[in-house]
Design a protein around this motif. Structure first.
Motif, short mmCIF file in Angstrom:
data_model
loop_
_atom_site.label_atom_id
_atom_site.label_comp_id
_atom_site.label_asym_id
_atom_site.label_seq_id
_atom_site.Cartn_x
_atom_site.Cartn_y
_atom_site.Cartn_z
N THR A 86 -0.18 2.67 5.65
CA THR A 86 -0.57 1.77 6.36
C THR A 86 -0.89 2.72 7.78
OG1 THR A 86 1.70 1.63 7.10
CG2 THR A 86 1.02 0.05 5.64
N SER A 136 -0.71 1.81 12.25
CA SER A 136 -0.84 0.61 13.45
C SER A 136 -2.03 0.49 13.79
CB SER A 136 0.22 1.44 14.49
OG SER A 136 -0.29 2.57 14.95
N TYR A 140 -0.72 -3.80 12.26
CA TYR A 140 -1.22 -2.78 11.30
C TYR A 140 -2.17 -3.25 10.32
CZ TYR A 140 1.53 -4.82 7.58
OH TYR A 140 2.21 -5.81 6.91
#
Length: 318
Positions: A92, A94, A12
């Motif tokens: 965040t 991925s 990520y």
């Protein structure tokens, strides 16, 4: 937060450009959501109008329809992601989703510039060769050009993307609001010379290949304007103005994003950098439907007719 000195298996990425604005995030969310709704409604409305009216199945309007479809595509690759990130406490994404977003945004930018280039050539034919226009630019040729530029713009991204995916990274913090291929390359521990060379080559393909028909077309149009009649000049101005404004607006946004990702822009205020990084993905889809809808009288009149028909049909009978 991951180290920037040892090789990592990155699953990520952390987006480091988001500001901690507290409860203002809800205001930002509402503004972003409203912009996205306006973009979707405006572009979709014009796409539907062009598709359902056979009188608009001409090259110029087919190119416009492709432009609006691409703006929906690019906006959908950014806005839903932004809305989620604005409300998140941890920014965040991925790795697979990050690379998918890179494909969406980069292909959107490349397709947009290519469509604007083809539209400039179409305007050149209409203004400089009006008697031959219907034979040199047919609807079939327009559709073929649209398909080719969509395929070309998408396929040429596969090589830089595959090179980036194979890199060994020493960090996972991207100083951006969304995924940026060059910023990921900067995180690499391994040699990135091939990535940088092909990145520059791909940027040159995206800019200079469309730039040639744009410059050629407008040089010819200017020559006709200076030597032609007043009526010819008025026609050229009315048909080329929205295209030129769109071209300059998009070029400004893309140029700043390229400069920001490749050079140190710390001298520019952070808030301004954030706004300008989104400029080419927000202002283009927002301005184009309004600008073309207002400037092109035929499209404007059909939109008015469709809108008035819906309003009248919605009224209860007296």
């Amino acid at each position: 937060m991951m180290s920037n000195s040892t090789p990592l298996t990155v699953s990520y990425f952390i987006l480091g450009a988001y500001l901690n604005v507290g409860y203002l995030r809800y205001l930002c969310f509402m503004i972003t959501a409203m912009l996205y709704i306006v973009i979707v409604v405006a572009n979709t409305s014009l796409i539907v109008v062009i598709c359902v009216n056979r009188s608009l199945h001409e090259p110029m309007y087919l190119f416009l329809c492709s432009l609006f479809v691409n703006e929906l595509y690019g906006s959908s690759g950014l806005f839903p992601f932004l809305l989620v990130q604005i409300l998140s406490d941890i920014h965040t994404v991925s790795a697979p989703l990050c690379f998918l977003q890179i494909v969406c945004i980069y292909s959107y930018a490349s397709i947009q510039f290519s469509i604007l280039a083809v539209m400039s050539y179409d305007r050149y034919l209409a203004i400089c060769n009006p008697l031959q226009y219907n034979t040199r630019m047919t609807s079939h040729k327009a559709l073929t050009l649209i398909i080719l530029l969509w395929v070309y713009s998408s396929v040429k991204l596969l090589i830089p993307l595959s090179l980036s995916i194979r890199l060994t990274l020493c960090g996972n913090i991207i100083n951006s609001l969304y995924c940026n291929n060059h910023l990921i390359v900067k995180l690499a521990c391994s040699d990135t010379q091939v990535n940088n060379i092909y990145g520059l080559f791909n940027t040159a393909l995206s800019i200079f290949v469309p730039l040639f028909p744009i410059l050629f077309s407008y040089m010819k149009i200017l020559r006709v304007c200076f030597s032609g009649s007043k009526q010819t000049r008025q026609k050229a101005v009315s048909t080329c103005t929205p295209h030129l404004v769109s071209l300059l607006n998009f070029s400004f946004g893309c140029s700043f994003e390229v400069l920001q990702s490749r050079f140190d822009m710390s001298g520019v205020p952070r808030a301004l950098r954030i706004i300008l990084s989104l400029y080419f993905t927000i202002m283009q889809p927002l301005m184009n439907p309004v600008m073309y809808g207002l400037q092109m009288s035929r499209l404007r009149n059909i939109c008015k007719h469709v809108l008035c028909s819906k309003v009248l049909s919605a009224r209860p009978d007296n």
